[in-house]
Design a protein around this motif. Structure first.
Motif, short mmCIF file in Angstrom:
data_model
loop_
_atom_site.label_atom_id
_atom_site.label_comp_id
_atom_site.label_asym_id
_atom_site.label_seq_id
_atom_site.Cartn_x
_atom_site.Cartn_y
_atom_site.Cartn_z
N PRO A 383 0.80 -1.23 0.00
CA PRO A 383 0.00 0.00 0.00
C PRO A 383 0.83 1.28 0.00
CG PRO A 383 -0.90 -1.59 1.55
CD PRO A 383 0.40 -2.15 1.08
N ALA A 384 1.92 1.34 0.76
CA ALA A 384 2.72 2.56 0.84
C ALA A 384 3.37 2.88 -0.51
CB ALA A 384 3.79 2.43 1.92
N LEU A 385 3.88 1.84 -1.17
CA LEU A 385 4.52 2.05 -2.47
C LEU A 385 3.48 2.40 -3.53
CD1 LEU A 385 7.18 2.01 -3.96
CD2 LEU A 385 6.92 -0.44 -4.33
N ARG A 386 2.33 1.75 -3.43
CA ARG A 386 1.24 2.03 -4.37
C ARG A 386 0.77 3.48 -4.24
NH1 ARG A 386 -1.86 -2.06 -2.81
NH2 ARG A 386 -3.32 -0.73 -1.69
N ARG A 387 0.66 3.96 -3.00
CA ARG A 387 0.24 5.34 -2.76
C ARG A 387 1.27 6.32 -3.33
NH1 ARG A 387 -2.45 8.93 0.77
NH2 ARG A 387 -1.09 10.58 1.57
N ARG A 388 2.54 5.98 -3.22
CA ARG A 388 3.60 6.85 -3.77
C ARG A 388 3.46 6.95 -5.29
NH1 ARG A 388 8.74 8.45 -1.99
NH2 ARG A 388 9.49 10.01 -3.49
N PHE A 389 3.16 5.83 -5.93
CA PHE A 389 2.96 5.85 -7.37
C PHE A 389 1.76 6.71 -7.75
CE2 PHE A 389 5.63 3.09 -10.02
CZ PHE A 389 6.44 2.52 -9.06
N VAL A 390 0.68 6.62 -6.98
CA VAL A 390 -0.51 7.42 -7.27
C VAL A 390 -0.20 8.90 -7.13
CG1 VAL A 390 -2.88 7.94 -6.54
CG2 VAL A 390 -2.11 5.58 -6.62
N ARG A 391 0.52 9.27 -6.08
CA ARG A 391 0.87 10.68 -5.87
C ARG A 391 1.78 11.19 -6.99
NH1 ARG A 391 -0.47 13.28 -1.58
NH2 ARG A 391 1.25 14.76 -1.85
N THR A 392 2.69 10.34 -7.45
CA THR A 392 3.56 10.74 -8.54
C THR A 392 2.76 10.93 -9.82
OG1 THR A 392 5.45 9.55 -7.57
CG2 THR A 392 5.56 10.05 -9.93
N ALA A 393 1.83 10.01 -10.11
CA ALA A 393 0.98 10.14 -11.29
C ALA A 393 0.13 11.40 -11.22
CB ALA A 393 0.10 8.91 -11.44
N ALA A 394 -0.27 11.80 -10.02
CA ALA A 394 -1.09 12.99 -9.83
C ALA A 394 -0.26 14.27 -9.89
CB ALA A 394 -1.82 12.91 -8.50
N GLY A 395 1.07 14.14 -10.00
CA GLY A 395 1.93 15.32 -10.09
C GLY A 395 2.16 16.01 -8.77
N LEU A 396 2.00 15.28 -7.67
CA LEU A 396 2.06 15.89 -6.34
C LEU A 396 3.43 15.75 -5.67
CD1 LEU A 396 -1.41 14.72 -4.98
CD2 LEU A 396 -0.84 16.87 -6.12
N GLU A 397 4.37 15.07 -6.33
CA GLU A 397 5.69 14.86 -5.75
C GLU A 397 6.69 15.86 -6.35
OE1 GLU A 397 6.51 12.28 -3.34
OE2 GLU A 397 4.33 12.42 -3.21
#
Length: 409
Positions: A383-397
């Motif tokens: 879940p933690a890694l998956r959430r990081r990928f979602v945030r990256t895809a959303a342009g939030l990182e």
């Protein structure tokens, strides 16, 4: 010498208008020179072209006042499913699944048709004091001086500004005339782009199906029963498929598309786009800056092209506006170098990352296939890694400009 504008933007596609709105909103005088006739482009009907806008890009458009015109026609991307496989045999058992509910900010992105996006930008520019749009004119020469830049148009007219910004695509004339070189490579791939209608709803889910010859992206469009297709294959095969009639084109697509959305039919114009990696040697020089495809061209495997350009827009606008407020020379080498330092690493890292992903997936090596399938399964299970990928895809990182944080400069 009295100049026609503070900033002259060559290229009126999407990044150019976004930058113009950001700069004019802070009181700067902006001129946009667009080779295409603006009204004609804004009146184009549905042709299947659309863009994937990350959540951060949507924030920028909201601050610029453009998003209200798009809200009713934008399709939220609620989930992303990525799988490996071959045409006609279905997906591998291990796959990636990202859900927008894994982040608090809302949908990770939105699909917006080109016709709606450009029309919204045009209306906003026409309503914003301080923006002069010169459409249907081509820049044929430019002269850089310590005080600014003067361009010559195809009509023979000359225009001058304190800063010249190239938003004129991968074949940027602004960059070429300034002697700025590009590096990269041809992927030997071409993207076939169109839209299809289907009998079952897409539920806001974006699909990425990795095949040996290249990925097939199926991206949801507003309305529930239409999707954009970005089908990457070898350049030779793409040319052969593009030459087919509509019925044979669909026959080639169906084994790759599958039947999960029911029956499909062509619903848009068919386009092809040769794919390559392209990065300029420098993003800025005295009195000059490059934005979007004029500075970088990346593989469309993650749909980040326009989002990268809007990050450039946010960074350059912030650097220039803050410099103007401090009384600095907005075209000085030290000012524009801040923009270059801000954007170079992020852009290069993403471009090389997409290059590596394409190399990893666009092959049929059994060992690499096993490794990538296990990797996708592992990411989905954490879940933690998956959430990081979602945030990256959303342009939030990353180091986000204020506009992409949803804040005014």
């Amino acid at each position: 010498m009295k100049q026609d504008a503070d900033i002259m933007i060559v290229g009126g596609g999407l990044n150019g208008p976004a930058l113009a709105l950001a700069l004019a909103g802070a009181g700067l005088r902006v001129m946009v020179v667009d080779a295409r006739a603006a009204p004609a482009r804004a009146e184009v009907g549905f042709d299947g072209r659309a863009y994937s806008l990350a959540l951060a890009s949507k924030r920028l458009l909201s601050v610029l006042g453009v998003w209200p015109a798009l809200d009713a026609v934008a399709q939220p991307i609620l989930q992303v499913k990525a799988s490996d496989g071959r045409a006609g045999t279905g997906a591998a058992p291990c796959f990636l699944h990202f859900d927008h509910a894994e982040i608090e900010e809302g949908p990770m992105g939105f699909m917006v048709e080109d016709r709606h996006l450009y029309a919204a930008f045009l209306a906003a520019m026409q309503a914003t004091p301080g923006i002069t749009l010169v459409s249907g004119e081509t820049v044929v020469a430019q002269d850089m001086t310590p005080q600014g830049a003067t361009v010559t148009l195809g009509s023979g007219a000359t225009l001058s500004a304190r800063v010249l910004v190239g938003c004129d695509g991968r074949q940027s004339g602004v960059a070429a005339r300034a002697g700025i070189t590009r590096t990269g490579r041809d992927y030997g791939q071409t993207a076939l782009v169109t839209a299809v209608s289907h009998t079952l709803p897409h539920h806001g889910i974006a699909h990425q199906f990795f095949m040996p010859e290249g990925p097939l992206a199926i991206l949801p469009l507003h309305g529930g029963h239409r999707s954009q297709i970005v089908w990457t294959t070898s350049t030779a095969r793409a040319a052969a498929i593009q030459a087919l009639g509509d019925a044979d084109y669909l026959a080639a697509l169906r084994p790759r598309f599958g039947d999960f959305l029911g029956e499909i039919a062509l619903a848009g114009v068919r386009f092809t786009y040769p794919l390559s990696l392209s990065l300029v040697a420098q993003f800025a020089a005295p009195r000059l800056a490059l934005v979007g495809d004029a500075a970088h061209g990346v593989h469309p495997i993650a749909g980040q092209g326009l989002n990268l350009g809007l990050r450039d827009v946010g960074a350059l606008a912030q650097v220039v506006i803050e410099a103007a407020r401090r009384g600095e020379d907005i075209g000085g080498a030290d000012v524009l170098d801040r923009y270059q330092q801000w954007r170079r690493f992020d852009t290069t890292a993403l471009a090389l990352g997409m290059d590596a992903v394409n190399t990893l997936f666009s092959n049929d090596n059994p060992l690499m296939r096993l490794g990538r399938d296990l990797g996708m399964g592992a990411i989905s299970a954490l879940p933690a890694l998956r959430r990081r990928f979602v945030r990256t895809a959303a342009g939030l990182e990353g180091d986000l400009p204020r506009l992409l944080q949803g804040q005014k400069i």
